[in-house]
Design a protein around this motif. Structure first.
Motif, PDB file in Angstrom:
ATOM      1  N   GLU A 136      -4.954   1.076  -1.507  1.00 32.98           N
ATOM      2  CA  GLU A 136      -5.682   0.526  -2.653  1.00 32.98           C
ATOM      3  C   GLU A 136      -4.793   0.436  -3.888  1.00 32.98           C
ATOM      4  O   GLU A 136      -4.868  -0.544  -4.645  1.00 32.98           O
ATOM      5  CB  GLU A 136      -6.918   1.371  -2.938  1.00 32.98           C
ATOM      6  CG  GLU A 136      -7.964   1.320  -1.824  1.00 32.98           C
ATOM      7  CD  GLU A 136      -9.297   1.898  -2.245  1.00 32.98           C
ATOM      8  OE1 GLU A 136     -10.010   1.248  -3.036  1.00 32.98           O
ATOM      9  OE2 GLU A 136      -9.624   3.015  -1.770  1.00 32.98           O
ATOM     10  N   ASP A 137      -3.952   1.437  -4.097  1.00 29.87           N
ATOM     11  CA  ASP A 137      -3.074   1.431  -5.272  1.00 29.87           C
ATOM     12  C   ASP A 137      -2.071   0.277  -5.209  1.00 29.87           C
ATOM     13  O   ASP A 137      -1.852  -0.432  -6.202  1.00 29.87           O
ATOM     14  CB  ASP A 137      -2.323   2.754  -5.380  1.00 29.87           C
ATOM     15  CG  ASP A 137      -3.225   3.914  -5.793  1.00 29.87           C
ATOM     16  OD1 ASP A 137      -4.364   3.646  -6.236  1.00 29.87           O
ATOM     17  OD2 ASP A 137      -2.793   5.075  -5.656  1.00 29.87           O
ATOM     18  N   ALA A 140      -3.751  -3.035  -5.862  1.00 38.03           N
ATOM     19  CA  ALA A 140      -4.072  -3.213  -7.283  1.00 38.03           C
ATOM     20  C   ALA A 140      -2.850  -3.642  -8.094  1.00 38.03           C
ATOM     21  O   ALA A 140      -2.993  -4.254  -9.160  1.00 38.03           O
ATOM     22  CB  ALA A 140      -4.651  -1.926  -7.858  1.00 38.03           C
ATOM     23  N   VAL A 156      -9.113  -8.781  -0.889  1.00 32.74           N
ATOM     24  CA  VAL A 156      -9.828  -7.542  -1.216  1.00 32.74           C
ATOM     25  C   VAL A 156     -10.921  -7.251  -0.196  1.00 32.74           C
ATOM     26  O   VAL A 156     -11.171  -6.090   0.158  1.00 32.74           O
ATOM     27  CB  VAL A 156     -10.392  -7.607  -2.659  1.00 32.74           C
ATOM     28  CG1 VAL A 156     -11.451  -8.698  -2.792  1.00 32.74           C
ATOM     29  CG2 VAL A 156     -10.924  -6.253  -3.093  1.00 32.74           C
TER      30      VAL A 156
END
Length: 274
Positions: A136-137, A140, A156
């Motif tokens: 997820e990091d 992002a 996503v």
């Protein structure tokens, strides 16, 4: 397509150095990867592994480390599908090392999802949490409007769908059914965000969410989801979608005394037996 690949492979054996050498190997890598995916969908797993290996070799000779890494990620996913998490993790780590200088944030995110997949299959809770958080990091960090041909399938919705399915795996392998609540949350978000034209992915989401509700002992909700998936899943019943339906059929057996579950299992059996 396989005939083209075989012909190109024969030619590449004798090709010398020149301006067209690297592009030719990259064409071969692309063809080999497509052949691997087709073989996998057809259940020809040994052939799929050979073609994935060939694609990686061609990509390295062609000088494209990121294509090699994304192909290793696909190869690892095939290993996970066969229940070989150790082999899959080795491939992922090889991909992460090979593309450490060139990988985009999105490709790093893709590789982290594959790493999480390995840990989910072995019930390694803390390593899984770390890898899932990294996925997820990294995602992002990426430009949401950017295009990465080596991770083009990871939007996503796909990120949430993949991580959700892995939370479900972890809930089973770690004997911690409560982890499946994370799966329900992630896959639910994937369904909301999924492009309506990605029908096959939606089928995977619905089946995965249904299986997560089996883990938390909610068979009626699980059956509702499966029944909504069947009309679209039937198109791919002979491939990987059918395999996931078979997983549901096996996992739902413990609730077989329920009339609702019996009815849904009968419907699933009709589809996977067709």
């Amino acid at each position: 397509m396989l005939a083209q690949l075989n012909e190109l492979t024969d030619r590449l054996r004798d090709i010398g150095d020149g301006p067209n050498t690297q592009p030719a190997f990259l064409v071969g890598a692309e063809l080999a990867r497509i052949a691997a995916s087709m073989s996998w969908d057809s259940g020809l797993h040994l052939a799929a592994q050979r073609y994935y290996s060939l694609a990686v070799q061609f990509a390295k000779v062609g000088g494209d480390a990121t294509f090699a890494a994304s192909t290793l990620a696909a190869f690892a996913r095939h290993c996970f599908d066969l229940g070989q998490p150790g082999d899959g993790l080795e491939l992922v780590q090889l991909a992460q090392y090979g593309a450490r200088r060139a990988a985009s944030p999105r490709l790093r995110s893709l590789l982290a999802t594959r790493e999480a997949w390995a840990y989910a299959q072995t019930g390694s809770v803390q390593p899984f949490r770390r890898a899932a958080r990294l996925a997820e990091d990294h995602f992002a960090e990426d430009d949401p409007n950017g295009v990465d041909q080596n991770a083009h399938g990871l939007d996503v919705a796909e990120l949430y769908g993949v991580l959700g399915a892995r939370w479900r795996d972890l809930s089973v392998t770690s004997a911690q059914p409560q982890q499946a609540r994370h799966a329900q949350d992630y896959i639910g978000r994937a369904l909301v965000l999924r492009d309506p034209s990605f029908v096959r992915n939606r089928a995977f989401d619905l089946i995965g969410l249904a299986r997560a509700h089996l883990v938390t002992a909610e068979p009626d909700r699980s059956c509702e989801l499966i029944e909504s998936a069947l009309p679209i899943a039937a198109t791919w019943s002979s491939g990987r979608v059918g395999e996931k339906l078979r997983d549901f059929y096996r996992e739902s057996q413990r609730f077989g005394t329920s009339p609702k579950v019996r009815s849904t299992r009968d419907a699933v059996r009709d589809v996977i037996s067709a």
